[in-house]
Design an enzyme around this catalytic site. Structure first.
Site, PDB file in Angstrom:
ATOM      1  N   GLY A  19       0.850  -1.197   0.000  1.00  0.00           N
ATOM      2  CA  GLY A  19       0.000   0.000   0.000  1.00  0.00           C
ATOM      3  C   GLY A  19       0.880   1.240   0.000  1.00  0.00           C
ATOM      4  O   GLY A  19       0.501   2.289   0.523  1.00  0.00           O
ATOM      5  N   ALA A  20       2.067   1.102  -0.602  1.00  0.00           N
ATOM      6  CA  ALA A  20       3.121   2.121  -0.480  1.00  0.00           C
ATOM      7  C   ALA A  20       2.746   3.470  -1.092  1.00  0.00           C
ATOM      8  O   ALA A  20       3.338   4.483  -0.742  1.00  0.00           O
ATOM      9  CB  ALA A  20       4.406   1.593  -1.117  1.00  0.00           C
ATOM     10  N   ARG A  21       1.779   3.474  -2.021  1.00  0.00           N
ATOM     11  CA  ARG A  21       1.394   4.753  -2.635  1.00  0.00           C
ATOM     12  C   ARG A  21       0.157   5.369  -1.971  1.00  0.00           C
ATOM     13  O   ARG A  21      -0.328   6.415  -2.391  1.00  0.00           O
ATOM     14  CB  ARG A  21       1.156   4.576  -4.147  1.00  0.00           C
ATOM     15  CG  ARG A  21       2.458   4.370  -4.916  1.00  0.00           C
ATOM     16  CD  ARG A  21       2.264   4.569  -6.410  1.00  0.00           C
ATOM     17  NE  ARG A  21       1.458   3.528  -7.018  1.00  0.00           N
ATOM     18  CZ  ARG A  21       1.929   2.367  -7.497  1.00  0.00           C
ATOM     19  NH1 ARG A  21       3.230   2.124  -7.435  1.00  0.00           N
ATOM     20  NH2 ARG A  21       1.135   1.476  -8.047  1.00  0.00           N
ATOM     21  N   ARG A  23      -2.222   6.899   1.381  1.00  0.00           N
ATOM     22  CA  ARG A  23      -1.990   7.980   2.361  1.00  0.00           C
ATOM     23  C   ARG A  23      -1.089   7.508   3.496  1.00  0.00           C
ATOM     24  O   ARG A  23      -0.141   8.199   3.881  1.00  0.00           O
ATOM     25  CB  ARG A  23      -3.341   8.470   2.938  1.00  0.00           C
ATOM     26  CG  ARG A  23      -4.156   9.333   1.997  1.00  0.00           C
ATOM     27  CD  ARG A  23      -5.511   9.684   2.585  1.00  0.00           C
ATOM     28  NE  ARG A  23      -6.385   8.529   2.633  1.00  0.00           N
ATOM     29  CZ  ARG A  23      -7.204   8.146   1.635  1.00  0.00           C
ATOM     30  NH1 ARG A  23      -7.259   8.863   0.531  1.00  0.00           N
ATOM     31  NH2 ARG A  23      -7.956   7.068   1.741  1.00  0.00           N
ATOM     32  N   THR A  88      -4.239  -2.065   8.366  1.00  0.00           N
ATOM     33  CA  THR A  88      -5.474  -2.113   7.575  1.00  0.00           C
ATOM     34  C   THR A  88      -6.626  -2.581   8.457  1.00  0.00           C
ATOM     35  O   THR A  88      -6.451  -3.467   9.296  1.00  0.00           O
ATOM     36  CB  THR A  88      -5.276  -3.071   6.380  1.00  0.00           C
ATOM     37  OG1 THR A  88      -4.079  -2.689   5.708  1.00  0.00           O
ATOM     38  CG2 THR A  88      -6.453  -3.018   5.431  1.00  0.00           C
ATOM     39  N   PRO A 115      -5.743  -1.723  15.346  1.00  0.00           N
ATOM     40  CA  PRO A 115      -6.723  -0.846  14.719  1.00  0.00           C
ATOM     41  C   PRO A 115      -6.264   0.604  14.704  1.00  0.00           C
ATOM     42  O   PRO A 115      -6.747   1.392  13.890  1.00  0.00           O
ATOM     43  CB  PRO A 115      -7.974  -1.005  15.591  1.00  0.00           C
ATOM     44  CG  PRO A 115      -7.488  -1.518  16.902  1.00  0.00           C
ATOM     45  CD  PRO A 115      -6.225  -2.288  16.618  1.00  0.00           C
ATOM     46  N   HIS A 144     -13.757  11.094  10.698  1.00  0.00           N
ATOM     47  CA  HIS A 144     -12.633  10.855   9.780  1.00  0.00           C
ATOM     48  C   HIS A 144     -12.779  11.660   8.495  1.00  0.00           C
ATOM     49  O   HIS A 144     -13.843  12.190   8.198  1.00  0.00           O
ATOM     50  CB  HIS A 144     -12.535   9.364   9.422  1.00  0.00           C
ATOM     51  CG  HIS A 144     -11.958   8.531  10.520  1.00  0.00           C
ATOM     52  ND1 HIS A 144     -12.729   8.063  11.571  1.00  0.00           N
ATOM     53  CD2 HIS A 144     -10.690   8.088  10.754  1.00  0.00           C
ATOM     54  CE1 HIS A 144     -11.952   7.363  12.401  1.00  0.00           C
ATOM     55  NE2 HIS A 144     -10.715   7.369  11.926  1.00  0.00           N
ATOM     56  N   HIS A 145     -11.693  11.655   7.720  1.00  0.00           N
ATOM     57  CA  HIS A 145     -11.660  12.278   6.393  1.00  0.00           C
ATOM     58  C   HIS A 145     -12.645  11.547   5.463  1.00  0.00           C
ATOM     59  O   HIS A 145     -12.884  10.332   5.636  1.00  0.00           O
ATOM     60  CB  HIS A 145     -10.238  12.208   5.823  1.00  0.00           C
ATOM     61  CG  HIS A 145      -9.730  10.806   5.707  1.00  0.00           C
ATOM     62  ND1 HIS A 145      -9.836  10.065   4.547  1.00  0.00           N
ATOM     63  CD2 HIS A 145      -9.151   9.977   6.616  1.00  0.00           C
ATOM     64  CE1 HIS A 145      -9.329   8.861   4.748  1.00  0.00           C
ATOM     65  NE2 HIS A 145      -8.912   8.780   5.993  1.00  0.00           N
ATOM     66  N   LYS A 148     -12.137   7.994   3.533  1.00  0.00           N
ATOM     67  CA  LYS A 148     -12.073   6.701   4.247  1.00  0.00           C
ATOM     68  C   LYS A 148     -13.126   5.760   3.679  1.00  0.00           C
ATOM     69  O   LYS A 148     -14.288   6.147   3.491  1.00  0.00           O
ATOM     70  CB  LYS A 148     -12.313   6.929   5.750  1.00  0.00           C
ATOM     71  CG  LYS A 148     -12.246   5.658   6.570  1.00  0.00           C
ATOM     72  CD  LYS A 148     -12.108   5.961   8.054  1.00  0.00           C
ATOM     73  CE  LYS A 148     -12.118   4.693   8.901  1.00  0.00           C
ATOM     74  NZ  LYS A 148     -11.068   3.729   8.510  1.00  0.00           N
TER      75      LYS A 148
HETATM   76  N1  NAD Z   1      -4.155   1.224  12.208  1.00  0.00           N
HETATM   77  C1  NAD Z   1      -3.986   2.530  12.033  1.00  0.00           C
HETATM   78  O1  NAD Z   1      -3.379   3.239  12.858  1.00  0.00           O
HETATM   79  C2  NAD Z   1      -4.499   3.166  10.771  1.00  0.00           C
HETATM   80  C3  NAD Z   1      -4.250   4.510  10.494  1.00  0.00           C
HETATM   81  C4  NAD Z   1      -4.700   5.025   9.293  1.00  0.00           C
HETATM   82  C5  NAD Z   1      -5.353   4.202   8.394  1.00  0.00           C
HETATM   83  N2  NAD Z   1      -5.588   2.912   8.715  1.00  0.00           N
HETATM   84  C6  NAD Z   1      -6.200   1.972   7.775  1.00  0.00           C
HETATM   85  O2  NAD Z   1      -5.220   1.636   6.793  1.00  0.00           O
HETATM   86  C7  NAD Z   1      -5.846   1.342   5.548  1.00  0.00           C
HETATM   87  C8  NAD Z   1      -5.253   2.249   4.469  1.00  0.00           C
HETATM   88  O3  NAD Z   1      -5.568   3.593   4.734  1.00  0.00           O
HETATM   89  P1  NAD Z   1      -5.120   4.764   3.734  1.00  0.00           P
HETATM   90  O4  NAD Z   1      -5.783   6.000   4.206  1.00  0.00           O
HETATM   91  O5  NAD Z   1      -3.639   4.738   3.559  1.00  0.00           O
HETATM   92  O6  NAD Z   1      -5.823   4.264   2.382  1.00  0.00           O
HETATM   93  P2  NAD Z   1      -5.395   4.563   0.871  1.00  0.00           P
HETATM   94  O7  NAD Z   1      -6.598   4.235   0.038  1.00  0.00           O
HETATM   95  O8  NAD Z   1      -4.802   5.924   0.759  1.00  0.00           O
HETATM   96  O9  NAD Z   1      -4.220   3.520   0.592  1.00  0.00           O
HETATM   97  C9  NAD Z   1      -4.402   2.158   0.323  1.00  0.00           C
HETATM   98  C10 NAD Z   1      -3.351   1.779  -0.698  1.00  0.00           C
HETATM   99  O10 NAD Z   1      -3.355   0.367  -0.864  1.00  0.00           O
HETATM  100  C11 NAD Z   1      -3.139   0.096  -2.221  1.00  0.00           C
HETATM  101  N3  NAD Z   1      -3.531  -1.270  -2.542  1.00  0.00           N
HETATM  102  C12 NAD Z   1      -4.769  -1.759  -2.853  1.00  0.00           C
HETATM  103  N4  NAD Z   1      -4.699  -3.070  -3.091  1.00  0.00           N
HETATM  104  C13 NAD Z   1      -3.397  -3.427  -2.930  1.00  0.00           C
HETATM  105  C14 NAD Z   1      -2.710  -4.670  -3.030  1.00  0.00           C
HETATM  106  N5  NAD Z   1      -3.333  -5.808  -3.356  1.00  0.00           N
HETATM  107  N6  NAD Z   1      -1.375  -4.682  -2.773  1.00  0.00           N
HETATM  108  C15 NAD Z   1      -0.714  -3.560  -2.454  1.00  0.00           C
HETATM  109  N7  NAD Z   1      -1.318  -2.347  -2.362  1.00  0.00           N
HETATM  110  C16 NAD Z   1      -2.644  -2.300  -2.581  1.00  0.00           C
HETATM  111  C17 NAD Z   1      -3.966   1.170  -2.932  1.00  0.00           C
HETATM  112  O11 NAD Z   1      -3.604   1.313  -4.299  1.00  0.00           O
HETATM  113  C18 NAD Z   1      -3.608   2.383  -2.092  1.00  0.00           C
HETATM  114  O12 NAD Z   1      -2.457   3.035  -2.575  1.00  0.00           O
HETATM  115  C19 NAD Z   1      -7.341   1.551   5.794  1.00  0.00           C
HETATM  116  O13 NAD Z   1      -7.932   0.308   6.129  1.00  0.00           O
HETATM  117  C20 NAD Z   1      -7.377   2.476   6.988  1.00  0.00           C
HETATM  118  O14 NAD Z   1      -8.562   2.405   7.726  1.00  0.00           O
HETATM  119  C21 NAD Z   1      -5.186   2.371   9.874  1.00  0.00           C
HETATM  120  O1  LIG Z   2      -7.790   7.118   8.046  1.00  0.00           O
HETATM  121  C1  LIG Z   2      -8.216   5.985   8.341  1.00  0.00           C
HETATM  122  O2  LIG Z   2      -8.809   5.256   7.522  1.00  0.00           O
HETATM  123  C2  LIG Z   2      -8.010   5.484   9.716  1.00  0.00           C
HETATM  124  N1  LIG Z   2      -8.356   4.247   9.967  1.00  0.00           N
HETATM  125  C3  LIG Z   2      -8.216   3.593  11.219  1.00  0.00           C
HETATM  126  C4  LIG Z   2      -9.559   3.164  11.740  1.00  0.00           C
HETATM  127  O3  LIG Z   2     -10.432   2.804  10.945  1.00  0.00           O
HETATM  128  O4  LIG Z   2      -9.740   3.149  12.968  1.00  0.00           O
HETATM  129  C5  LIG Z   2      -7.397   4.358  12.233  1.00  0.00           C
HETATM  130  C6  LIG Z   2      -7.565   5.818  12.136  1.00  0.00           C
HETATM  131  C7  LIG Z   2      -7.360   6.340  10.721  1.00  0.00           C
END
Ligand code: NAD
Ligand SMILES: O=C(O)C1=N[C@H](C(=O)O)CCC1
Length: 257
Positions: A19-21, A23, A88, A115, A144-145, A148
């Protein structure tokens, strides 16, 4: 300390990011790259080949992708003997059980799923669990934004479960509520008997309030992540620890004690 542990303390941990690209992925790549004890060896996003991570010798993979692909990613990492730190969302108890099953066949591999990697968020959940048994009423408001993908948030779901467990242990009954939902959804979703409200607005990152009430008083426990940099100390802590914690670790709590 085993020879393997001594070696791993001296040499940088080789880290791949899935998921390197995204957010979070972009932020994780920056944080890993800047950490003196880590080498960023693979940056993988949708359409890339997962084997890039094993070919590059990744010892730990960090996954911030989407709930629909994370299980396949995790299964692959475990099969390859690569430990994983997963942010995730979408982990139900059934999913966690499947991960435990895969790990049972790879005893040396560690997986940490949290989480929320914000240290303040972890404390907010702990404080909420502690307060839960003292209050008749409780509701969770997560904000959240708007990009999401899931609602309610993983953090809100986890908090609701912690609160429900604490209430059950304290022998509390259902949260009192005589209101009839005139419009479906007006009272939010219900997770293990706890109402959860999901707000989405431009300008927000990740925020949560837990509102408790009892006779003549309320208590609000609130956490705000204003920047995704807030998650990075927790992610790096997990990357450093995960290879030394075989099996499944859920949440960051055990690493903070
Ligand atoms: N645990 C935490 O602290 C925390 C914090 C923020 C976000 N999150 C969670 O993390 C996840 C990602 O959030 P985000 O805001 O970065 O989302 P995002 O949509 O910006 O990024 C997800 C990335 O995953 C990529 N992706 C999709 N399928 C893929 C695959 N098979 N292999 C590799 N990459 C793939 C997408 O192209 C995208 O670049 C969400 O589930 C979010 O709720 C968790
Ligand atoms: O930005 C998101 O998406 C976030 N996801 C996590 C959640 O679902 O709790 C953590 C906070 C940010």
């Amino acid at each position: 300390m085993t020879d393997e542990q001594e070696k791993s303390q001296a040499e940088p941990v080789r880290v791949g990011v899935l998921g390197a690209r995204g957010r979070m992925g972009v932020e994780v790549c920056k944080a890993v790259d800047a950490a003196p004890d880590m080498d960023l060896v693979a940056m993988i996003d949708q359409g890339d080949w997962l084997f890039n991570a094993s070919d590059a010798g990744a010892e730990v993979v960090v996954d911030f992708t989407t709930p629909d692909v994370v299980m396949d990613n995790l299964h692959w990492c475990i099969d390859q003997g690569i430990s994983a730190v997963v942010g995730t969302t979408g982990f139900t108890e059934q999913r966690l059980e499947r991960v435990r099953g895969w790990l049972a066949r790879k005893p040396g591999v560690g997986v940490l799923i949290a989480p929320n990697f914000g240290i303040g968020a972890v404390l907010m959940m702990q404080f909420a669990a502690r307060a839960a048994r003292h209050f008749e009423s409780v509701e969770i408001i997560e904000q959240h934004h708007p990009r999401k993908l899931d609602a309610p948030s993983g953090t809100a779901t986890h908090t609701a479960r912690l609160i429900a467990t604490a209430r059950a242990e304290a022998g509390l009954g259902p949260v009192p509520d005589a209101t009839k939902d005139e419009v479906p959804g007006a009272r939010g979703a219900e997770i293990d008997g706890v109402r959860v409200h999901a707000v989405r607005a431009t300008g927000l990152v990740a925020h949560q309030e837990v509102l408790f009430g009892t006779t003549g008083e309320t208590l609000t426990i609130r956490h705000d992540s204003y920047d995704r940099a807030s998650f990075m100390p927790g992610v790096l802590l997990a990357v450093r620890a995960v290879r030394h914690r075989p099996g499944l670790t859920v949440g960051l709590d055990a690493l903070l004690d």
